[in-house]
Scaffold this motif. Sequence first.
Motif, mmCIF file in Angstrom:
data_model
loop_
_atom_site.group_PDB
_atom_site.id
_atom_site.type_symbol
_atom_site.label_atom_id
_atom_site.label_comp_id
_atom_site.label_asym_id
_atom_site.label_seq_id
_atom_site.Cartn_x
_atom_site.Cartn_y
_atom_site.Cartn_z
ATOM 1 N N UNK A 1132 23.646 -37.013 -101.154
ATOM 2 C CA UNK A 1132 24.605 -37.426 -99.747
ATOM 3 C C UNK A 1132 23.976 -36.931 -98.600
ATOM 4 N N UNK A 1133 23.375 -35.734 -98.662
ATOM 5 C CA UNK A 1133 22.691 -35.182 -97.664
ATOM 6 C C UNK A 1133 21.738 -36.223 -96.698
ATOM 7 N N UNK A 1134 20.993 -36.973 -97.792
ATOM 8 C CA UNK A 1134 20.156 -37.849 -97.245
ATOM 9 C C UNK A 1134 20.822 -39.119 -96.777
ATOM 10 N N UNK A 1135 21.816 -39.392 -97.092
ATOM 11 C CA UNK A 1135 22.545 -40.583 -96.592
ATOM 12 C C UNK A 1135 23.431 -40.363 -95.592
ATOM 13 N N UNK A 1136 23.479 -38.961 -95.085
ATOM 14 C CA UNK A 1136 24.500 -38.676 -93.924
ATOM 15 C C UNK A 1136 23.689 -39.347 -92.639
ATOM 16 N N UNK A 1185 8.757 -42.100 -103.071
ATOM 17 C CA UNK A 1185 9.213 -43.093 -103.982
ATOM 18 C C UNK A 1185 10.706 -42.683 -104.008
ATOM 19 N N UNK A 1186 11.044 -41.183 -103.898
ATOM 20 C CA UNK A 1186 12.448 -41.034 -104.150
ATOM 21 C C UNK A 1186 13.038 -41.424 -102.655
ATOM 22 N N UNK A 1187 12.567 -41.288 -101.754
ATOM 23 C CA UNK A 1187 13.099 -41.864 -100.320
ATOM 24 C C UNK A 1187 13.239 -43.520 -100.602
ATOM 25 N N UNK A 1192 19.674 -47.506 -99.229
ATOM 26 C CA UNK A 1192 20.738 -48.620 -99.424
ATOM 27 C C UNK A 1192 21.389 -48.190 -100.896
ATOM 28 N N UNK A 1193 21.327 -46.835 -101.257
ATOM 29 C CA UNK A 1193 21.942 -46.440 -102.493
ATOM 30 C C UNK A 1193 23.224 -46.340 -102.440
ATOM 31 N N UNK A 1194 23.942 -46.784 -103.155
ATOM 32 C CA UNK A 1194 25.627 -46.517 -103.106
ATOM 33 C C UNK A 1194 25.973 -45.027 -103.765
ATOM 34 N N UNK A 1293 19.270 -53.013 -99.092
ATOM 35 C CA UNK A 1293 18.255 -51.779 -99.904
ATOM 36 C C UNK A 1293 16.867 -52.511 -99.800
ATOM 37 N N UNK A 1294 15.686 -51.636 -99.846
ATOM 38 C CA UNK A 1294 14.606 -51.879 -99.831
ATOM 39 C C UNK A 1294 14.302 -52.519 -101.373
ATOM 40 N N UNK A 1295 14.833 -51.720 -102.346
ATOM 41 C CA UNK A 1295 14.609 -52.201 -103.722
ATOM 42 C C UNK A 1295 14.903 -53.710 -104.026
ATOM 43 N N UNK A 1296 15.906 -54.123 -103.234
ATOM 44 C CA UNK A 1296 16.452 -55.802 -103.336
ATOM 45 C C UNK A 1296 15.719 -56.533 -102.300
#
Length: 1328
Positions: A1132-1136, A1185-1187, A1192-1194, A1293-1296
Amino acid sequence: MSATMSGSGSAPCRFAHYFIICGIDNETGLEPDALAALYQWLEADRQGRDPAAVAEGENFDQSPLKRTFKSKVLAHYPKNIECNPFDQDAVNMLCMPKGLSFRTQRDSRAPQFHSFLITREDGSRTYGFVHTFYEEVTSPQICSAMQTLHQMHQAEHNASAHNCPSASSSSPSSSSSSMDSLASSLDEVESPTSAQGSRRNCGCSGEGYDSVRDTLYVSKAMCLITPMPFMHACKRFLSQLHHAVTSNQPPPLPLESYIYNILYEVPLPPPGRSLKFHGVYEPILCQRPGAGELPLADFPLGEAFRLLGVENLVQLFTCVLLEMQILLYSQDYQRLMVVAEGITTLLFPFQWQHVYVPILPASLLHFLDAPVPYLMGLQSKEGTDRSKLELPQEANLCFVDIDNHYIELPEDFPQFPNKPEFIQELTEVLLSFGLSPEGGNTSPAPSIAKQTSTLETELKSVSLSELVDDKRNGNLGGEALDVLELLQGNPTLERLQALAKRTGVKVARLEALAAGQKAVGEESVGGRSPKEEQELRNAKLNVQLREVFAARFATMFADYESFVIQNSPDLESWLTNREQMHNFDKASFLSDQPEPYLPFLSHFIETQMFATFIDNKIISQWEEKEPLLRVFDGRIEKARLYNVRAPSLRSSIYQKCTFLKESAQAIEQRLRKIDHTAIHPHLLNMKIGQGKYQQGFFPKLQADVLASGPTSNNRWSNRTCSTQRKVDRHRQPNDHLVLDNDLKEKYMQEARNLGKNLRQPKLSDLSPAVIAQTNWKFVEGLLKECKIKTKRMLVEKMGREAVEMGHGEANITGLEENTLIASLCDLLERIWSHGLQVKQGKSALWSHLLHYQAREEKNELQSESPVSNSQDKRKPESSVGLPALRVSLIQDMRHIQNMGEIKTDVGRARAWIRLSLEKKLLSQHLKQLLSNQTLTKKLYKRYAFLRCEEEKEQFLFHLLSLNTVDYFCFTSVFTTIMIPYRAVIIPIKKLSNAMTTSNPWLCVSGELGDSGILQITKNVLEMTFDSAFRPHAHFSIAFKCQNIGRLTTVQLGHDNSGLLAKWLVDCVMVRNEITGHTYKFPCGRWLGKGVDDGSLERVLIGELVVPCNDEDGGRTPPLQRSPSQIRRISITSLTGRGNKPTTVQIQESIGEAVNNIIKHFHKPEKERGSLTVLLCGEGGLVWALEQFFHHGFRTARLFQKNVFVWDFFERAVALMVNADHIEDIQETPEPLSLTCESFCRYVNAINNMPRNIGKDGKFQLLVCLGARDRLLPQWLPLLAECPVITRMYEENALLRDKLTVSSVVAVLQTVNDFPITLETSLTKCFEL
């Protein structure tokens, strides 16, 4: 005056420049050797007394037959030659290095032969060849003086007879000077018949000398000075000359004829040609190599191999190449010369650039104190024990005891490349000539008297028949009438005619000579004498051995020209900037070499001889090539044509020399078919009655006929002078450069002498003032060398930053760094060896440190205070947890003394230097050591470097500059020692979070290994207070293990037991208690079930902590850091808001992480460092890769539960193993099916591990395993196509994004080309 000038006008083209006679001057009588006064001066200076006040006195302790007396140059011809001025003192000293010696009829008086050379200040050499024999003393005054000296000695001996035992024993008192022991070991060598105990005790002779009973003999020397080393020819000429003096019959012609002939009428053979000239009894042959051949070397290499053996000679050769201090030791002067000249000959295409004195006269013993590389020869006393020979410095000394087939090598000695195969090839060459490769004590060479006692009659007849029957030179006149008139009018030739008849030569054939007919009865038609055959054999052996050595260099440096940096527009600008420029790309050259060659080559390319070789190559752009360089380049070009070897092909496979047969044939052709014959000796216009023949006595020569040569220029002079002038231009380093002004001359001289701290010692002036001036040159040279070395170390270490500042090469390999540091250790040893009062141990630096330690510990006991005062203590590396580390010079010494792996003083000194350098304390420690001036004055003479205050301060300043860069030269070298470490685990500051009831454990890993699991006592919290008196809690553990190198990771965990099982850790600090290096391993995460990602164990990545008192300027960048606390707390801190990285930044971070891994593998294996940091550290592949997966992760929280990327992986696996989905997969292509299977296997294997590393830890491990096993590029498309992605990822999301996924896959595929190996700390317990 004009005659003299004309006689010396063609001197450079002549075979010999001077003929010299040295011996006793009957007019001045016996004079004690002047060197005794010099010894007294040196001893007085050592003891601090006024040297001028030293009283001179006679030494009656020794028998006069063993004492040395002053020799003099009795005559030399011609008086002077402009191109080679006569240096009377130097020649006298080297002809008779220990002065006159006396013998009686009971002693052996066999003639001796030795050679020497004089190196002038410009680097050119002159060779001397000396035949020493004994002549009866006829002067009553000298016999009477010897009788008186013997009586005085006998009286002295009788008076001190009761003190004999103590006087004769050598007390190893600490007050004895190194030079004293050297001087005492160099007393006159006792004669073979004086070996009885009665003559050895107290140095006295039981029989002594009685002028009535005994016949007294004194040494005398004949010498030829030549511009080139034609040793065999000169030896045969002088031997025949001596035989003519001792023969029962007078020589065919007066001696003046032969001496005049060799001085003025025998030319140097032209390059690639052979020459025959005539001695007294037989012809003498010599040959000179051609332009494309190895340069002339006439000293018998076979003899050098016999004396030392192949193994020892190759080791000595390696020491010479690495410019160590070389001391040759033998009773025989000629052996010293043979080994010294042999070993320097083998250096082709390189040349020894430092002090070179193959025969060190007794008066130059102080040169052994020189803190510079040297190659010197020292005569040993018969029966002298090596252990009693104390040398001023031995840390970097190669000691060669020639007579005992023994060699002492320095420590840290790299082996010559392909040494076993190299020795095998040399052995094959020696065996083909019937020589043993083992060498050993060879039987002494037969005396010259025996060598020359061949059939005298036959030799004379050969010589005379050639004199008479050879028409080509017309020595006896072209017409029979002239010849007959000559015979009738000259009593000498009448005597010659009578002798010729007795020996069977028909002089009546002179009439046939006049008619132009060839003599029918000539006896020396086609056969060669055994001596000539032996010389041919020696010449072939010489050239074949040299070819093997030359071939090694041609192989090792086949592509050296590709790495020469030529960036100057003209010679003048190059000379002006020579010292600031890089001329050779060392790093690229070493990277192109086979691995086994590197230890040797990395040292060798730092030597002065290699630097000079490269300088000559660069200068050849503007000037004619130096001869050795021209030959070597020709060899390389020829090898290329034959082998057509690709320049990039590098192999350590040994290649044998292919030139052996060809080189031997060239020598044999020249010696079997003589190209030129010199003018025969002939009668001179001499005064009748002078120089009358008297058997056994060398006559007084008629100076007027020998003072000058022929006035008319002969064809030899015209033909060879121009060629010789060309050669001389190459031999004289300064002459061939055409420069316009004095400034250019100055630059040229400085360029040539760059790195040469000392020019060749001048033998002719040995006053105390000159010695003091020489020592001052040593001091200046050492300071300059220190400046150059520290500057080079800084420039190389600073890498790219230095290049941007315009300093040259980028990057430094560990191999180069180790070489530079070893060179610094050598320099410090030489500085500490300079001007020593008393030598104690092999390392002067360690000896000084021990003296200092003893004094400080004594003071400590007296004052009951610690050795190191407050300013020696370094502040704690971090503000929390770690106690202050007491650092002092004495403490570092104790660390080294506790290292049982180091056995020698030299090794301890080098370890201490490396440790001090790594701790950035070298300058401070040495300043502290030298601050005790009382101790320094006690240990060092007034002229020593360490007692020159201004130079000492500059020296310490240069060393201080090394503190601006980081070295790990101690940690990386001493890999097997036990090192104490201290680890501190620092929880988050709230005390409630710091407490844990679990059993924590720790495992520290480094580049060389790990510490193993270390259990920490639970609930033992230590409290410390910072400067503001705020409390801090931490866990601390001290442990000892084998050196694990630079630290990379820490595994931290606990067993989750007890009520307070959750543990919030801020970081872990680990310190090496010897080097003081402190590493911080940031964490910022919980360890415990049901909190954060549920991990009970974390792998933390370390960073080296920069000491707060160090400046940042000029430092090398720190190691990669572990991921920061911000990233690791939760998703959550990353997506803040405000923390989201852009898509471009994410793709760039992946590219950079992969790029760093590729760079890692392009470095030499030993220089790569830790791959774990590049995979798991901040900016590493896992982090990047974690980034990518977080984009776009829910992240909706369900019942306050965090969702992690690993949850996505598990759901994807669950979907893949679902029966319905498997049916779908079966319809897909086979590669995709295999990819699904592998991904599921890896995820399940990680989940089934007994380790509890948490979800982020599992993600990290999966990425690392995928990179290792080359599966990441296959897994990514699989995850992008997985249906679960729509539920867990946003639309953007980049993965999509298929294009982005394809781009990332392409980048990741580049990693597949490299073999990734993972640390055990990452893969422990993982099984597929």
